[in-house]
Scaffold this motif. Structure first.
Motif, PDB file in Angstrom:
ATOM      1  N   VAL A   2      41.247  36.614  42.057  1.00  0.00           N
ATOM      2  CA  VAL A   2      40.827  36.668  40.662  1.00  0.00           C
ATOM      3  C   VAL A   2      39.383  37.154  40.578  1.00  0.00           C
ATOM      4  O   VAL A   2      38.520  36.721  41.331  1.00  0.00           O
ATOM      5  CB  VAL A   2      40.976  35.283  40.004  1.00  0.00           C
ATOM      6  CG1 VAL A   2      40.413  35.289  38.608  1.00  0.00           C
ATOM      7  CG2 VAL A   2      42.425  34.851  39.998  1.00  0.00           C
ATOM      8  N   ASN A   3      39.128  38.059  39.650  1.00  0.00           N
ATOM      9  CA  ASN A   3      37.802  38.627  39.431  1.00  0.00           C
ATOM     10  C   ASN A   3      37.001  37.702  38.520  1.00  0.00           C
ATOM     11  O   ASN A   3      37.183  37.713  37.305  1.00  0.00           O
ATOM     12  CB  ASN A   3      37.965  40.024  38.818  1.00  0.00           C
ATOM     13  CG  ASN A   3      36.643  40.677  38.504  1.00  0.00           C
ATOM     14  OD1 ASN A   3      35.582  40.084  38.645  1.00  0.00           O
ATOM     15  ND2 ASN A   3      36.713  41.911  38.057  1.00  0.00           N
ATOM     16  N   GLY A   6      34.913  39.349  35.780  1.00  0.00           N
ATOM     17  CA  GLY A   6      35.731  39.762  34.639  1.00  0.00           C
ATOM     18  C   GLY A   6      35.993  38.607  33.689  1.00  0.00           C
ATOM     19  O   GLY A   6      36.020  38.782  32.470  1.00  0.00           O
ATOM     20  N   ARG A  37      46.849  39.114  39.846  1.00  0.00           N
ATOM     21  CA  ARG A  37      45.719  40.049  39.804  1.00  0.00           C
ATOM     22  C   ARG A  37      44.685  39.606  38.790  1.00  0.00           C
ATOM     23  O   ARG A  37      43.532  40.007  38.850  1.00  0.00           O
ATOM     24  CB  ARG A  37      46.211  41.442  39.436  1.00  0.00           C
ATOM     25  CG  ARG A  37      46.907  42.140  40.567  1.00  0.00           C
ATOM     26  CD  ARG A  37      47.380  43.534  40.207  1.00  0.00           C
ATOM     27  NE  ARG A  37      46.393  44.314  39.506  1.00  0.00           N
ATOM     28  CZ  ARG A  37      46.692  45.275  38.635  1.00  0.00           C
ATOM     29  NH1 ARG A  37      47.953  45.555  38.366  1.00  0.00           N
ATOM     30  NH2 ARG A  37      45.749  45.955  38.038  1.00  0.00           N
ATOM     31  N   THR A  38      45.102  38.786  37.862  1.00  0.00           N
ATOM     32  CA  THR A  38      44.200  38.250  36.858  1.00  0.00           C
ATOM     33  C   THR A  38      44.586  36.801  36.586  1.00  0.00           C
ATOM     34  O   THR A  38      45.636  36.345  37.019  1.00  0.00           O
ATOM     35  CB  THR A  38      44.252  39.093  35.564  1.00  0.00           C
ATOM     36  OG1 THR A  38      43.181  38.713  34.718  1.00  0.00           O
ATOM     37  CG2 THR A  38      45.566  38.920  34.838  1.00  0.00           C
ATOM     38  N   HIS A  67      41.254  35.937  28.087  1.00  0.00           N
ATOM     39  CA  HIS A  67      42.169  35.441  29.115  1.00  0.00           C
ATOM     40  C   HIS A  67      43.199  34.458  28.553  1.00  0.00           C
ATOM     41  O   HIS A  67      43.850  33.736  29.298  1.00  0.00           O
ATOM     42  CB  HIS A  67      41.381  34.793  30.260  1.00  0.00           C
ATOM     43  CG  HIS A  67      40.702  35.810  31.120  1.00  0.00           C
ATOM     44  ND1 HIS A  67      41.279  36.314  32.251  1.00  0.00           N
ATOM     45  CD2 HIS A  67      39.518  36.456  30.971  1.00  0.00           C
ATOM     46  CE1 HIS A  67      40.480  37.221  32.782  1.00  0.00           C
ATOM     47  NE2 HIS A  67      39.398  37.321  32.023  1.00  0.00           N
ATOM     48  N   ARG A  89      43.494  42.119  31.571  1.00  0.00           N
ATOM     49  CA  ARG A  89      42.678  42.916  32.500  1.00  0.00           C
ATOM     50  C   ARG A  89      41.761  43.875  31.734  1.00  0.00           C
ATOM     51  O   ARG A  89      40.606  44.087  32.119  1.00  0.00           O
ATOM     52  CB  ARG A  89      43.573  43.674  33.487  1.00  0.00           C
ATOM     53  CG  ARG A  89      44.140  42.778  34.573  1.00  0.00           C
ATOM     54  CD  ARG A  89      44.874  43.546  35.658  1.00  0.00           C
ATOM     55  NE  ARG A  89      46.155  44.077  35.205  1.00  0.00           N
ATOM     56  CZ  ARG A  89      47.277  43.381  35.150  1.00  0.00           C
ATOM     57  NH1 ARG A  89      47.293  42.119  35.514  1.00  0.00           N
ATOM     58  NH2 ARG A  89      48.390  43.947  34.744  1.00  0.00           N
ATOM     59  N   ALA A  92      38.874  41.976  30.526  1.00  0.00           N
ATOM     60  CA  ALA A  92      37.962  41.676  31.631  1.00  0.00           C
ATOM     61  C   ALA A  92      37.110  42.900  31.981  1.00  0.00           C
ATOM     62  O   ALA A  92      35.953  42.762  32.371  1.00  0.00           O
ATOM     63  CB  ALA A  92      38.741  41.205  32.857  1.00  0.00           C
TER      64      ALA A  92
END
Length: 133
Positions: A2-3, A6, A37-38, A67, A89, A92
């Motif tokens: 997870v970023n 972001g 991925r998120t 989110h 995404r 983010a």
């Protein structure tokens, strides 16, 4: 992975999403954490059904705000979830500029005689993500 940057960058939109998610949850809603991925929080319930049905841009089955994904009570199909996660995404990546960029893309399409939703670059990308899910 997870970023985290972001998540922080999308925080203003996520905070707005929480303002909608809290009453959905409080009125017999359900919460689901989606990781991949998120990171996203999906909130659904009868109050979400009413909100989404009476959305100012037209009825919809789900919407992403930062989110947070607000979804119909019956839940999301895998295809719609992938679509909404693409919007997460995008939020983010674009951060606080995302709603303005989204509206600008719709305006650009409309000014060129195209449909503001179907020819919005962000929606095109979300539909493309559905194909690769």
């Amino acid at each position: 992975m997870v970023n985290l940057s972001g998540i922080a960058w999308a925080l203003p939109m996520t905070a707005l999403g929480l303002c909608f998610a809290l009453p959905v949850y409080a009125l017999h809603g359900k919460v689901q954490l989606v990781r991949g991925r998120t990171l996203a929080i999906v909130v659904r319930g009868p109050f979400a059904d009413r909100m989404l049905h009476h959305h100012p841009f037209g009825a919809m089955t789900a919407m992403a705000l930062g989110h947070i994904v607000i979804a119909e009570h019956r839940g999301l199909s895998p295809r719609v979830l992938v679509h909404e996660l693409e919007h997460v995404r995008q939020a983010a990546r674009w951060g606080p500029a995302f709603p303005f960029a989204y509206l600008a893309s719709s305006l650009w399409a409309a000014l060129h005689g195209r449909d503001a939703y179907w020819h919005n670059a962000f929606e095109i990308a979300a539909r493309e993500a559905e194909k690769h899910a």
